[in-house]
Design an enzyme around this catalytic site. Structure first.
Site, PDB file in Angstrom:
ATOM      1  CE  LYS A  92      61.359  59.972  46.772  1.00  0.00           C
ATOM      2  NZ  LYS A  92      62.402  59.860  47.787  1.00  0.00           N
ATOM      3  NE  ARG A 131      81.340  59.580  43.281  1.00  0.00           N
ATOM      4  CZ  ARG A 131      80.507  59.579  44.306  1.00  0.00           C
ATOM      5  NH1 ARG A 131      80.642  58.695  45.280  1.00  0.00           N
ATOM      6  NH2 ARG A 131      79.532  60.470  44.372  1.00  0.00           N
ATOM      7  N   GLY A 175      73.388  61.266  40.335  1.00  0.00           N
ATOM      8  CA  GLY A 175      73.917  59.906  40.342  1.00  0.00           C
ATOM      9  C   GLY A 175      73.269  59.001  39.310  1.00  0.00           C
ATOM     10  N   GLY A 188      74.353  64.358  45.068  1.00  0.00           N
ATOM     11  CA  GLY A 188      73.867  65.403  45.980  1.00  0.00           C
ATOM     12  C   GLY A 188      74.648  66.698  45.836  1.00  0.00           C
TER      13      GLY A 188
HETATM   14  C1  3PG Z   1      77.932  60.083  47.542  1.00  0.00           C
HETATM   15  O1  3PG Z   1      78.170  59.053  46.933  1.00  0.00           O
HETATM   16  O2  3PG Z   1      76.813  60.632  47.508  1.00  0.00           O
HETATM   17  C2  3PG Z   1      79.049  60.735  48.293  1.00  0.00           C
HETATM   18  O3  3PG Z   1      80.185  59.942  48.271  1.00  0.00           O
HETATM   19  C3  3PG Z   1      78.628  61.075  49.697  1.00  0.00           C
HETATM   20  O4  3PG Z   1      78.233  59.918  50.373  1.00  0.00           O
HETATM   21  P1  3PG Z   1      77.119  60.012  51.496  1.00  0.00           P
HETATM   22  O5  3PG Z   1      75.827  60.321  50.780  1.00  0.00           O
HETATM   23  O6  3PG Z   1      77.098  58.664  52.188  1.00  0.00           O
HETATM   24  O7  3PG Z   1      77.517  61.117  52.441  1.00  0.00           O
END
Ligand code: 3PG
Ligand code: MG
Length: 395
Positions: free
Chosen positions: A197, A35, A353, A376
């Site tokens: 899931k 990132r 992720g 997300g």
């Molecule tokens: C992540 O890594 O999913 C983003 O940086 C957002 O973080 P968060 O899920 O803690 O809001």
């Protein structure tokens, strides 16, 4: 209209950039700098144009407390190393001292602010806090794609205090691949779905069932579909509460003439750690005592053929428990086939992720068209949902 950094004259300006430096740390070291590296083009664009830069980010979820393990100092050190420049650091993102440092920046200088989430006002999207953050810059650029689905002060509230605001180069690339490209894909388009899931990916499946030409299912979620089809999956992970949903999806898929594909063999063992018992089974022959943790070689062959005939591939979710090498072959082989497809001219987009982490661990990031920095956020966008941080910028 959504603007990008290309729309602004940056010379001599202070640019406040929201980045997503929420990176994994261990023993005060950044263990994955993906990132941070992906944020460099926007930072460098500002510096090369004669601007100064103020960077803000969250790290972890300190919930309004100063948690020293979640200090952005560690990230600042990594950034300084990657960008080969000294970085000024302020230990409170909204203190007067921090603002003075920003006001005193000369062109080419970088100021990093401490973890936004040391203040609850960040996640509360507090207007007063947003206003204080806004004092750091004259232009606001949001390049924090990974946080794009969160309606927080530093990416939503802060926008209203700027006349000049837009997205950065990373954010623009994410939108291009996760939204524009898949709106008008080169066909055939394949969606590859995995992970444990179904429920977290329901919206995605429902959207793609009308739009994709091929849907390939792997990972833990495959067993719920297989069981719903009437196959005995032994001890494999099944989400009983999703059996009906899985049947509905398969029924809908039949109606729209879509092609859902499931594993034809699996790598199974008595339990995840019982490595000695690992064996492969045809999908109709999984013994009661065995559980599947990866796709098998026949499945890899079948999926590879499908992928090499596709022109656009969207991948979200690993094919097995790839964190364990014994169950990592499916995910690795599928990743390799995707790099081949990419080499042959297909667009390959990786989101999520875990999937991105797998691709990173194979050093294959540069061999895909795009690997998203958002878990997300990429799921939201692929599912066709709006992102609050984009709306805040008029997009
Ligand atoms: C992540 O890594 O999913 C983003 O940086 C957002 O973080 P968060 O899920 O803690 O809001
Ligand atoms: Mg998250």
């Amino acid at each position: 209209m959504l603007k990008t950094i290309n729309n602004f004259d940056l010379k001599g300006k202070r640019v406040l950039i929201r980045v997503d430096f929420n990176v994994p740390l261990s023993n005060d070291q950044v263990t994955d700098d993906f990132r941070i590296r992906m944020a460099l083009p926007t930072i460098n664009r500002c510096l090369d144009s004669g601007a100064s830069v103020v960077l803000m980010s969250h790290l972890g979820r300190p919930k309004g407390q100063v948690v020293s393990d979640l200090s952005l100092i560690t990230v600042g050190e990594k950034l300084a190393e990657l960008i080969e420049l000294p970085i000024k650091f302020s230990d409170d993102c909204v203190s007067e001292d921090a603002r003075d440092v920003s006001l005193g920046l000369r062109p080419g200088e970088i100021h990093l602010l401490e973890n936004l989430r040391y203040h609850n006002e960040e996640t509360d999207n507090d207007p007063r806090f947003s206003e204080l953050l806004a004092k750091h810059g004259e232009i606001f650029i949001n390049d924090a794609f990974g946080t794009a689905h969160r309606p927080h002060a530093s990416n939503v509230g802060v926008s209203q205090y700027f006349l000049h605001k837009g997205i950065g180069l990373l954010f623009e690339k994410e939108l291009l691949y996760l939204s524009s490209v898949i709106k008008k894909p080169k066909r055939p388009m394949a969606l590859v779905l995995g992970g444990a899931k179904i429920d977290t990916k329901l919206k995605l499946i429902n959207k793609f069932i009308d739009e994709a030409d091929i849907i390939i299912i792997g990972g833990g979620m495959a067993f719920t579909f297989l069981k719903a089809k009437g196959i005995d999956v032994g001890g494999s992970l099944v989400d009983e509460s999703m059996l009906k949903t899985a049947s509905d999806i398969m029924e809908k898929s039949r109606r729209v003439n879509n092609r859902l594909h499931f594993p034809v063999d699996v790598i199974a063992s008595k339990s995840i750690d019982d490595i000695k018992s690992i064996k492969k089974f045809k999908i109709n022959n999984i013994p009661k005592t065995m559980s599947g943790f990866d796709i098998g070689p026949e499945t890899i062959k079948k999926y590879s053929r499908l992928l090499l005939s596709s022109k656009t591939i969207v991948w979200n979710g690993p094919m097995g428990v790839f964190e364990k090498p014994e169950y990592g072959n499916g995910t690795l082989k599928i990743a390799e086939v995707m790099t081949q497809a990419n080499e042959e001219g297909s667009v390959v987009i990786v989101g999520g992720g875990d999937t991105a982490a797998a691709v990173k661990s194979y050093n294959l990031i540069d061999k895909m068209s795009h690997v998203s920095t958002g878990g997300g956020a990429s799921l939201e966008l692929l599912s066709g949902n709006r992102l609050p941080s984009v709306e805040a910028l008029g997009g």
